[in-house]
Design a protein around this motif. Sequence first.
Motif, PDB file in Angstrom:
ATOM      1  N   SER A  35      11.996   5.943   4.677  1.00 27.09           N
ATOM      2  CA  SER A  35      10.682   6.569   4.801  1.00 27.09           C
ATOM      3  C   SER A  35      10.670   7.577   5.944  1.00 27.09           C
ATOM      4  CB  SER A  35       9.612   5.497   5.022  1.00 27.09           C
ATOM      5  OG  SER A  35       8.351   6.071   5.284  1.00 27.09           O
ATOM      6  N   SER A  36      11.278   7.200   7.078  1.00 29.54           N
ATOM      7  CA  SER A  36      11.337   8.113   8.222  1.00 29.54           C
ATOM      8  C   SER A  36      12.162   9.348   7.895  1.00 29.54           C
ATOM      9  CB  SER A  36      11.935   7.394   9.432  1.00 29.54           C
ATOM     10  OG  SER A  36      11.128   6.307   9.827  1.00 29.54           O
ATOM     11  N   GLN A  37      13.288   9.139   7.204  1.00 32.02           N
ATOM     12  CA  GLN A  37      14.128  10.270   6.834  1.00 32.02           C
ATOM     13  C   GLN A  37      13.423  11.189   5.838  1.00 32.02           C
ATOM     14  OE1 GLN A  37      17.441   7.772   5.617  1.00 32.02           O
ATOM     15  NE2 GLN A  37      18.696   8.550   7.295  1.00 32.02           N
ATOM     16  N   ALA A  38      12.712  10.594   4.881  1.00 31.26           N
ATOM     17  CA  ALA A  38      11.977  11.392   3.903  1.00 31.26           C
ATOM     18  C   ALA A  38      10.884  12.211   4.580  1.00 31.26           C
ATOM     19  CB  ALA A  38      11.375  10.485   2.840  1.00 31.26           C
ATOM     20  N   SER A  39      10.228  11.638   5.591  1.00 30.41           N
ATOM     21  CA  SER A  39       9.189  12.368   6.319  1.00 30.41           C
ATOM     22  C   SER A  39       9.789  13.515   7.123  1.00 30.41           C
ATOM     23  CB  SER A  39       8.421  11.416   7.242  1.00 30.41           C
ATOM     24  OG  SER A  39       7.706  10.455   6.496  1.00 30.41           O
ATOM     25  N   GLY A  78      -2.014  -2.804  -0.604  1.00 27.57           N
ATOM     26  CA  GLY A  78      -1.473  -2.334   0.668  1.00 27.57           C
ATOM     27  C   GLY A  78      -2.165  -1.065   1.129  1.00 27.57           C
ATOM     28  N   TRP A  79      -2.425  -0.134   0.196  1.00 25.54           N
ATOM     29  CA  TRP A  79      -3.176   1.079   0.544  1.00 25.54           C
ATOM     30  C   TRP A  79      -4.579   0.714   1.037  1.00 25.54           C
ATOM     31  CZ3 TRP A  79      -1.623   6.049   0.979  1.00 25.54           C
ATOM     32  CH2 TRP A  79      -0.400   6.403   0.418  1.00 25.54           C
ATOM     33  N   TYR A  80      -5.171  -0.287   0.422  1.00 25.33           N
ATOM     34  CA  TYR A  80      -6.506  -0.729   0.853  1.00 25.33           C
ATOM     35  C   TYR A  80      -6.473  -1.191   2.309  1.00 25.33           C
ATOM     36  CZ  TYR A  80     -10.725  -3.655   1.066  1.00 25.33           C
ATOM     37  OH  TYR A  80     -11.917  -4.224   1.431  1.00 25.33           O
ATOM     38  N   ASN A  81      -5.494  -2.024   2.643  1.00 24.20           N
ATOM     39  CA  ASN A  81      -5.374  -2.507   4.026  1.00 24.20           C
ATOM     40  C   ASN A  81      -5.114  -1.355   4.989  1.00 24.20           C
ATOM     41  OD1 ASN A  81      -5.705  -5.158   3.170  1.00 24.20           O
ATOM     42  ND2 ASN A  81      -3.524  -5.484   2.877  1.00 24.20           N
ATOM     43  N   ALA A  91       8.747  -0.735  -1.953  1.00 23.14           N
ATOM     44  CA  ALA A  91       8.643   0.640  -2.434  1.00 23.14           C
ATOM     45  C   ALA A  91       8.333   1.600  -1.302  1.00 23.14           C
ATOM     46  CB  ALA A  91       7.562   0.752  -3.510  1.00 23.14           C
ATOM     47  N   MET A  92       9.001   2.750  -1.328  1.00 22.80           N
ATOM     48  CA  MET A  92       8.618   3.859  -0.470  1.00 22.80           C
ATOM     49  C   MET A  92       7.725   4.763  -1.310  1.00 22.80           C
ATOM     50  SD  MET A  92      10.784   6.967   1.237  1.00 22.80           S
ATOM     51  CE  MET A  92      10.610   7.941  -0.258  1.00 22.80           C
ATOM     52  N   GLN A  93       6.496   4.930  -0.863  1.00 22.89           N
ATOM     53  CA  GLN A  93       5.529   5.731  -1.617  1.00 22.89           C
ATOM     54  C   GLN A  93       4.577   6.420  -0.651  1.00 22.89           C
ATOM     55  OE1 GLN A  93       2.126   3.901  -3.945  1.00 22.89           O
ATOM     56  NE2 GLN A  93       3.301   4.749  -5.666  1.00 22.89           N
ATOM     57  N   GLY A  94       4.357   7.714  -0.878  1.00 20.33           N
ATOM     58  CA  GLY A  94       3.398   8.446  -0.071  1.00 20.33           C
ATOM     59  C   GLY A  94       3.764   8.572   1.391  1.00 20.33           C
ATOM     60  N   GLY A  95       5.048   8.342   1.713  1.00 22.64           N
ATOM     61  CA  GLY A  95       5.454   8.390   3.112  1.00 22.64           C
ATOM     62  C   GLY A  95       5.373   7.056   3.815  1.00 22.64           C
ATOM     63  N   GLY A  96       4.888   6.019   3.105  1.00 23.34           N
ATOM     64  CA  GLY A  96       4.820   4.673   3.670  1.00 23.34           C
ATOM     65  C   GLY A  96       5.703   3.727   2.888  1.00 23.34           C
ATOM     66  N   VAL A  97       5.807   2.481   3.364  1.00 19.68           N
ATOM     67  CA  VAL A  97       6.570   1.452   2.670  1.00 19.68           C
ATOM     68  C   VAL A  97       5.643   0.286   2.366  1.00 19.68           C
ATOM     69  CG1 VAL A  97       8.526  -0.139   2.775  1.00 19.68           C
ATOM     70  CG2 VAL A  97       8.706   2.138   3.805  1.00 19.68           C
ATOM     71  N   TRP A  98       5.731  -0.223   1.148  1.00 19.11           N
ATOM     72  CA  TRP A  98       4.820  -1.260   0.665  1.00 19.11           C
ATOM     73  C   TRP A  98       5.638  -2.380   0.033  1.00 19.11           C
ATOM     74  CZ3 TRP A  98       0.299   0.938   2.198  1.00 19.11           C
ATOM     75  CH2 TRP A  98       0.297   2.326   2.307  1.00 19.11           C
ATOM     76  N   VAL A 156       0.703  -9.743  -5.047  1.00 18.05           N
ATOM     77  CA  VAL A 156      -0.160  -9.267  -3.964  1.00 18.05           C
ATOM     78  C   VAL A 156       0.574  -8.193  -3.170  1.00 18.05           C
ATOM     79  CG1 VAL A 156      -1.453  -9.894  -1.888  1.00 18.05           C
ATOM     80  CG2 VAL A 156      -1.316 -11.495  -3.810  1.00 18.05           C
ATOM     81  N   GLY A 157      -0.047  -7.036  -3.008  1.00 18.94           N
ATOM     82  CA  GLY A 157       0.558  -5.944  -2.276  1.00 18.94           C
ATOM     83  C   GLY A 157       0.158  -5.932  -0.817  1.00 18.94           C
ATOM     84  N   SER A 158       1.020  -5.414   0.036  1.00 19.78           N
ATOM     85  CA  SER A 158       0.718  -5.284   1.464  1.00 19.78           C
ATOM     86  C   SER A 158       1.522  -4.117   2.028  1.00 19.78           C
ATOM     87  CB  SER A 158       1.040  -6.572   2.228  1.00 19.78           C
ATOM     88  OG  SER A 158       2.409  -6.908   2.081  1.00 19.78           O
ATOM     89  N   MET A 159       1.184  -3.703   3.231  1.00 18.33           N
ATOM     90  CA  MET A 159       1.826  -2.564   3.869  1.00 18.33           C
ATOM     91  C   MET A 159       2.940  -3.033   4.802  1.00 18.33           C
ATOM     92  SD  MET A 159       0.099   0.443   6.224  1.00 18.33           S
ATOM     93  CE  MET A 159      -0.331  -0.710   7.549  1.00 18.33           C
ATOM     94  N   VAL A 160       4.103  -2.384   4.707  1.00 20.73           N
ATOM     95  CA  VAL A 160       5.207  -2.634   5.631  1.00 20.73           C
ATOM     96  C   VAL A 160       5.171  -1.616   6.763  1.00 20.73           C
ATOM     97  CG1 VAL A 160       7.711  -2.765   5.880  1.00 20.73           C
ATOM     98  CG2 VAL A 160       6.616  -3.661   3.812  1.00 20.73           C
ATOM     99  N   SER A 161       5.087  -0.337   6.422  1.00 19.03           N
ATOM    100  CA  SER A 161       4.946   0.722   7.418  1.00 19.03           C
ATOM    101  C   SER A 161       4.003   1.783   6.854  1.00 19.03           C
ATOM    102  CB  SER A 161       6.301   1.331   7.779  1.00 19.03           C
ATOM    103  OG  SER A 161       6.917   1.905   6.644  1.00 19.03           O
ATOM    104  N   PRO A 162       3.184   2.408   7.703  1.00 22.15           N
ATOM    105  CA  PRO A 162       2.135   3.309   7.212  1.00 22.15           C
ATOM    106  C   PRO A 162       2.661   4.675   6.809  1.00 22.15           C
ATOM    107  CG  PRO A 162       2.109   3.239   9.594  1.00 22.15           C
ATOM    108  CD  PRO A 162       3.131   2.234   9.158  1.00 22.15           C
TER     109      PRO A 162
END
Length: 499
Positions: free
Chosen positions: A66-70, A225-228, A141-148, A154-160
Motif C-alpha cells: 500500500s505504501s509503495q502504491a501510494s 472497514g471503510w465505515y470504521n 485487500a489493498m484498495q483505495g490506498g488502504g488495507v482491509w 466482517v470487514g475491518s481496516m488494517v491501514s488507512p
Amino acid sequence: MIFKHRPSSTEDSTSRGQSEVLGFVLLIGLTMAVIGATVAVGSVAYSSATADAEYASVENAMSKLSSQASLVALGSHESRSFDLGSMRDGSVHVDESQGSIQMYYDENATSIANATLDERTRFYDESLGAVVYRDGERELAMQGGGVWKLENGVGSMVSPPEYHYRQTTLTFPIVRVTGEGSTSGRVGGSVEKVSADRITNPNAPSNPIDNGTVVITVQSDYYQGWYNFFQTRSGGSVSIDHENQTTTVDLQYPQELSFKSETGLLLPFDAEIDGDSGQGNDWRDNVDGFDQTALPSMEPIVSSQIESARNNEDTIDLTEADLSEGLEAGVYYADDDFTISDEVTINTDDGNVTIVVDGDLTIDSPITVTGNSENGVRYYVNGSLQGGNQDITTDNESPESQRNVFFVGGDAFTDTSGTLGTIHAYLIATDGTVAFGQGGGNTEFIGGVAANEFNPGQSAQWNLRAPADQSDDFVIDLGVNPNTITYLHPSENTVRIEL
C-alpha cells in the motif's frame, strides 16, 4: 472320590503363548492408533499455525505494498517492485472491478438528510479495484490506498487510505487499482503509474465551498472497514447499508439534528434494535417512536465549547458557583469532573445558560429550569453523564423539553443503579450508550434521545416520549462547527499491478 482335570504342561504353555501374542498385537495396534491420532492432531495444529503465520506475514506485506502504491500513485516514482512472500495456503489476484466510489455535491442541501444523490449532483463515479489475498474464508485487500481485512464475513481496516484533513481543507487522492492475474507460491510483482489527474466535473464544488454538502459513497466487500475509517477520520455523519455493502459519509459536518414529530429516539443506521426492556417486553413498546439515521459525533461540538469557555473572560467558574442560590444567564465551566450535589434552579429570564464540563457530569440533585420559555439551558459534557433518582424538569405544566439540551461525548446514565426520575430534555450522546436505570423504579423521559446505542437495561417501568404538543419536527442547532470543509481537493490516481 473327586477328580480334577489338570492341564498338561503342553496345553498350559500354548495358552500362555497365545495370550502373549494377542497382547503384543493389541499393544502394537493401540500404539499405532495413538501415534496416528497424535500425528493427525499435530498436523492439523501445524497446518493452522502455518496458515495463521502466512496470513500475518501477508498482512504486513500488504501494508508495505500500500505504501509503495501510494508512492507511485502520488509521488515521482513511475514504478516500484514488491514482494508479498511465499504462500502455501492462500493465493493473490488482482480484481479491477472490486468496489467503487461515488462523490456528490448538492449546493442546496444542509446535510445528507436532505441532499439529492443522483446524476444531477454526482461528480465522480469509478471503480476502485483491489489486490486481494484469499485463504479460505479470510481475505486481505489493498484498495483505495488502504488495507482491509475480511474475517467471518466482517470487514475491518488494517491501514488507512490517503485522506488528509488540515483545518478546513480536505485532500482526498483516490488510488485506483488496475491489472489482472492470479498466483500463489512465491508472489511478487511491480506497481506502475498509469495516470494522476485532478477531478474536474461541472458538478464538482468550487473552492471555497460556501454552502451545500459533499457526500462520498463507497461500495465494497470491505465496506465495514471503510465505515470504521470514515467514522474515525471524518467530522461528518457516516451511515452503512449492509444489504448493498455500502458506506456513505457526509463530509460537511451537519449544522442541525432533527427529531421528527412524535419521535423519541434516534439511532444510527447500523444500530442493533432487537432486545427487550429486561422485563420480557420489547423495549420499543416503551418508546414513542424511533428513527435510524446518520448521526454526527459530539466530539467536535463539545471540544469547541470547551475551548470557547476556557478563553472567554466572562466565563463563570462552575466549581465556585453557589448552586443552592441558583444559576442565571451566562456560561459556567468546570475543567474536571463535576457533581451537582445541591438542588439547583436555573432561571432563564435574562438569557440562555450554558454549562460546560471538561470531564464527567454527575447529577445527584434535582434541576428545575424556570423563567422565560424562549430561553434554555445547554449542557456540554466531555465525558459521561451520570446520576439517578433525581428530576430534571421545566416548570411549565406542559414539559418544555427543548429548553434542556445535553450534548454528551461519552455514555449517559449507564452507571445508574435505580430510577432516573422525571426528565424533560433532549439528550444527544451519539458516540456512546444511553441507559435508563439498571435497577428498578419508574423513569419518565419526555423529549428525545440520540445515541450510538440504546440499552434501557432492567428498569421496571420507563417511558421515552416526545412532548405531547410537539406537532412539528424539533430541530436542534448544533452550533459552529470547527471541521466544516471549505476547500476540497479530490484527485484520481491510477496504478497498474503486475503479479
